[in-house]
Design a protein around this motif. Structure first.
Motif, mmCIF file in Angstrom:
data_model
loop_
_atom_site.group_PDB
_atom_site.id
_atom_site.type_symbol
_atom_site.label_atom_id
_atom_site.label_comp_id
_atom_site.label_asym_id
_atom_site.label_seq_id
_atom_site.Cartn_x
_atom_site.Cartn_y
_atom_site.Cartn_z
ATOM 1 N N ALA A 160 0.834 -1.204 0.000
ATOM 2 C CA ALA A 160 0.000 0.000 0.000
ATOM 3 C C ALA A 160 0.871 1.258 0.000
ATOM 4 O O ALA A 160 0.497 2.280 -0.581
ATOM 5 C CB ALA A 160 -0.931 0.004 1.207
ATOM 6 N N TYR A 210 -5.050 -0.520 -8.078
ATOM 7 C CA TYR A 210 -5.457 -1.634 -7.220
ATOM 8 C C TYR A 210 -4.989 -2.954 -7.796
ATOM 9 O O TYR A 210 -4.453 -3.811 -7.086
ATOM 10 C CB TYR A 210 -6.972 -1.621 -7.050
ATOM 11 C CG TYR A 210 -7.513 -2.840 -6.331
ATOM 12 C CD1 TYR A 210 -7.116 -3.137 -5.035
ATOM 13 C CD2 TYR A 210 -8.411 -3.701 -6.957
ATOM 14 C CE1 TYR A 210 -7.607 -4.257 -4.373
ATOM 15 C CE2 TYR A 210 -8.906 -4.813 -6.304
ATOM 16 C CZ TYR A 210 -8.498 -5.087 -5.008
ATOM 17 O OH TYR A 210 -8.978 -6.191 -4.368
ATOM 18 N N ILE A 215 -6.320 -4.944 1.002
ATOM 19 C CA ILE A 215 -5.502 -3.850 0.467
ATOM 20 C C ILE A 215 -6.381 -2.872 -0.302
ATOM 21 O O ILE A 215 -5.967 -1.745 -0.592
ATOM 22 C CB ILE A 215 -4.379 -4.414 -0.439
ATOM 23 C CG1 ILE A 215 -3.209 -3.428 -0.518
ATOM 24 C CG2 ILE A 215 -4.893 -4.732 -1.848
ATOM 25 C CD1 ILE A 215 -1.981 -4.003 -1.198
ATOM 26 N N PRO A 217 -6.780 0.621 1.923
ATOM 27 C CA PRO A 217 -5.822 1.713 1.709
ATOM 28 C C PRO A 217 -5.847 2.253 0.285
ATOM 29 O O PRO A 217 -5.616 3.438 0.062
ATOM 30 C CB PRO A 217 -4.467 1.081 2.058
ATOM 31 C CG PRO A 217 -4.690 -0.375 2.165
ATOM 32 C CD PRO A 217 -6.133 -0.577 2.469
ATOM 33 N N PHE A 218 -6.154 1.373 -0.691
ATOM 34 C CA PHE A 218 -6.295 1.867 -2.065
ATOM 35 C C PHE A 218 -7.460 2.848 -2.161
ATOM 36 O O PHE A 218 -7.339 3.908 -2.786
ATOM 37 C CB PHE A 218 -6.512 0.702 -3.033
ATOM 38 C CG PHE A 218 -7.143 1.130 -4.336
ATOM 39 C CD1 PHE A 218 -6.392 1.785 -5.295
ATOM 40 C CD2 PHE A 218 -8.494 0.914 -4.573
ATOM 41 C CE1 PHE A 218 -6.986 2.215 -6.482
ATOM 42 C CE2 PHE A 218 -9.091 1.334 -5.742
ATOM 43 C CZ PHE A 218 -8.331 1.985 -6.710
ATOM 44 N N TRP A 226 -6.579 6.139 -0.721
ATOM 45 C CA TRP A 226 -5.718 6.851 -1.684
ATOM 46 C C TRP A 226 -6.545 7.363 -2.855
ATOM 47 O O TRP A 226 -6.330 8.476 -3.350
ATOM 48 C CB TRP A 226 -4.633 5.881 -2.155
ATOM 49 C CG TRP A 226 -3.801 6.368 -3.295
ATOM 50 C CD1 TRP A 226 -2.694 7.161 -3.238
ATOM 51 C CD2 TRP A 226 -3.986 6.068 -4.690
ATOM 52 N NE1 TRP A 226 -2.187 7.376 -4.499
ATOM 53 C CE2 TRP A 226 -2.967 6.721 -5.404
ATOM 54 C CE3 TRP A 226 -4.920 5.326 -5.391
ATOM 55 C CZ2 TRP A 226 -2.855 6.633 -6.789
ATOM 56 C CZ3 TRP A 226 -4.816 5.244 -6.772
ATOM 57 C CH2 TRP A 226 -3.794 5.890 -7.458
#
Length: 713
Positions: A82, A196, A298, A301-302, A305
């Motif tokens: 990440a 991603y 994950i 966090p993607f 962002w």
């Protein structure tokens, strides 16, 4: 896959016309989620309860130790990959979420099932899992557990059949989700979705082919090459059919082949011992989260962002804890809960569902690799074959570290190049213009007294009516209230408001530049009739002046370098401000407050907030400003971030400043402001200039129907 491709094609063909299909996708997702909690209850209680006391003691100790090691490796990989996401500009318009108190999660309530029925009704999956584990352990010791375990197995099989019924609708659900998403998603959003796939794919490859086999080979007799050679078929099968459960028999066979490669060592466990161990290990491990589920997280966090609010290091602790317990269920429940936990808009869940057609098989392949590694480590531990060689473990640690650093570095480099176009964000606020047609106006280059002095006994409002012109003081550098845009036009929230005032009263405008340093003299010398530009109500500061009723509230905030924003998230954490250097615009409403609450901070007086961004004579840690104004500045300087201290709710009211204490002009403009509030004008100005809604012209998504066939406008 066919439904996914057809859905994407339909979305591209129809464009935004396909958006109503989202309802079909929502129905499909709801049906997928309905059996999740019952399945968790039956699966966890039944599998744990089926063990005997003798089986459970050593097996549970070893198995959970191995699971925690593998989970730790998974979460560490997730966090590191990440971090490979490139830093995007953080500038954005003001959002009410910036000043809204953060949602407080009661982790005792989430994890402790004081009322299991409430935990079920409110979807507290972690508490449900804790309850089921405890019931399973209690059932394990019951002398009459056989019938109960059989009942849970029957219920589990029944729920599995219900899930299979829903799964038959997958082509329809996936088609609807893909069509609605492809029809409405912008090119920028689609471009970001690639990130991603890159970080998720990199995490899967790193774990499957490097970290997991290296860890197993470091502490067991199995060699890395043998591990890779024997697990190939089962991994390809899991990838192809998209199911971990279906390849469990292949996992056992793969483990047997791996043991056969040990040769004729007398220490090798017999095939019978291996089969017995596998029969115990795999049913125990399967209900628990595998690395495929862990690494799927994950996406959180993607998503952070994606929306320009990357997770801080401190966010990963509650995220990992909640994510681990939530992973006992299906990702269709896990992801929405974690999105809510991190205060990320839930709309992005559609993109997750759309991407699962590609990421899902990778998750199953990683899940199969996880079970292979788990079985190897647990079997060797139970058979006494674990080998702890310092040199071997140290060498493996170095190899894992190097491989991880190379993977993270390569991923970051790839994403940075991929997102070159996105890293240079268009300066939206510099392109904004007034919402409606301008009234006749002139802008004085410098401030000077009104050449048409008040007549004997004449009030300011009577002079305005006689001249049919109103002089308005404005600050030329006060975003987003008054400033010059990229074309050199004077724009902003208050400038727009002034043009509407002049148009409604049938007046011409004469804009006079004002400055906080000289405002007192300008008031005294009759430079303007009224002043705007985000002026806060500060009673007693300006003699012989008065304010209108407030038309906007603004909130105290800091602006700092993006990487230092965590330092200003809490006013309490700043203490007395020792060592801080803060920039404050002269005359700022918040200046007095900051001097009181941070008495040891050094204050730098600024004639304009632009000095903070454009190279002041000395370095300042942060700018003290408003959340609304600070957000606008970050659009021009996206390397800075606006931070609202969540433990401070200081705010100010914005109003029009009258140069004389004249009751007539105050009453007339006060009445006009009330009318503009009632007809929604003030709300529309707020949404446009402060929230940025409609600030960037939007056109319907490109589609074959509209842009090629021209069947619709």
């Amino acid at each position: 896959m066919l439904a996914l491709l057809l859905g994407i094609g339909t979305g591209i063909f129809l464009g935004e016309i396909a958006s109503p299909l989202r309802v079909v996708g929502d129905v499909y997702v709801g049906l997928l989620q309905m059996t999740v909690l019952p399945f968790i209850i039956c699966s966890v209680i039944g599998n744990i309860g089926s063990l005997t006391i003798d089986q459970s003691k050593r097996l549970a100790l070893i198995s959970f130790a191995v699971l925690f090691v593998l989970w730790g490796v998974g979460f560490a990989t997730l966090a590191l990959l990440a971090s490979a996401l490139p830093v995007l500009p953080s500038g954005s318009f003001f959002s009410t979420s910036l000043i809204a108190p953060p949602r407080e999660f009661d982790f005792v309530e989430i994890f402790v099932p004081s009322n299991p029925f409430r935990s079920l009704s409110e979807n507290f999956v972690p508490a449900v899992v804790v309850f089921c584990i405890l019931v399973g352990f209690a059932l394990m010791q019951s002398p009459n557990k056989t019938e109960i375990v059989a009942l849970f197995k029957t219920l589990n099989d029944t729920l599995g059949r219900v899930s299979n019924y829903v799964t038959r609708l997958s082509p329809i659900g996936v088609f609807a989700i893909a069509a609605s998403a492809a029809g409405t998603i912008t090119l920028e959003e689609f471009g970001r979705l690639q990130a991603y796939f890159v970080i998720y794919g990199a995490a899967v490859v790193l774990l499957v082919f490097v970290l997991l086999p290296l860890i197993v080979s470091a502490v067991t007799p199995f060699r890395y090459v043998d591990i890779i050679a024997t697990q190939g078929n089962v991994l390809i099968t899991a990838l192809a059919i998209g199911s971990v459960f279906a390849v469990i028999p292949l996992l056992v066979e793969s483990q047997k082949r791996l043991v056969d490669r040990l040769g004729s060592s007398g220490a090798r466990p017999s095939r019978q011992d291996l089969e017995h161990a596998a029969d115990l290990v795999i049913p125990l491990a399967y209900p628990f989260p595998h690395l495929g589920k862990i690494v799927t997280l994950i996406f959180i966090p993607f998503a952070a962002w994606f929306y320009g609010r990357p997770m801080d290091a401190a966010d990963y602790i509650p995220f990992a804890t909640s994510g681990l317990f939530l992973s006992f269920g299906k990702v269709t429940v896990t992801i929405p809960f974690l999105l809510d936990l991190q205060e990320i808009p839930a709309d992005i869940f559609r993109l997750f569902l759309m991407s699962s057609a590609v990421a899902g098989p990778l998750s199953d392949m990683l899940g199969a690799a996880h079970l292979l590694a788990f079985t190897s480590l647990t079997t060797c531990a139970m058979s006494g074959l674990l080998v702890f060689r310092r040199a071997g473990i140290a060498g493996t640690a170095v190899l894992c570290l190097v491989a991880t650093v190379v993977t993270v570095g390569a991923t970051h480099l790839t994403l940075s190049r991929l997102f070159d176009d996105f890293l240079s964000r268009e300066n939206v606020i510099a392109q904004m213009n007034l919402m409606q047609e301008r009234s006749p106006f002139t802008i004085l280059p410098v401030s000077e007294p009104n050449t048409d002095a008040l007549l004997a006994g004449e009030s300011p409002m009577e002079r305005i009516e006689r001249r049919r012109r109103i002089r308005i003081g404005f600050d030329p550098d006060n975003l987003p209230f008054s400033y010059y845009n990229a074309r050199g036009d004077l724009v902003g929230h208050d400038i727009d408001l002034a043009h509407r005032l002049a148009r409604d009263l049938g007046l011409e405008l004469e804009f006079v530049p004002i400055n906080a340093l000289t405002l007192v003299d300008q008031l005294r010398e009759d430079h303007f009739d009224v002043a705007v530009s985000g002026i806060p109500v500060n009673v007693g500061v300006y003699e012989d002046a008065t304010y209108s009723q407030p038309y906007l509230n603004v909130n105290l905030a800091f602006v700092s370098a993006d990487h230092e924003r965590g330092d200003f998230a809490s006013m309490a954490a700043l203490g007395t401000g020792e060592g801080l250097v803060l920039g404050i615009k002269t005359g700022s409403y918040f200046g007095y407050y900051i001097r009181q609450i941070l008495p040891e901070a050094r204050i730098v007086e600024l004639w304009s907030e632009s000095q903070f961004f454009e190279g002041p004579p000395e370095r300042m840690d942060a700018l003290v400003t408003t959340a609304e104004g600070g957000s606008a500045w970050t659009l021009i300087h996206p390397e800075f971030a606006v931070i609202d201290p969540r433990d401070d709710e200081t705010s100010a009211s914005i109003a029009i400043l009258f140069a004389r204490a004249d009751t007539q002009i105050a009453a007339d403009i006060g009445t006009w402001l009330q009318l503009k509030r009632n007809d929604g004008t003030l709300h529309r100005l707020y949404e446009y200039w402060i929230l940025g809604r409609g600030a960037k012209p939007t056109t319907p998504r490109w589609s074959v129907v509209r842009d090629v066939l021209q069947w619709t406008d």
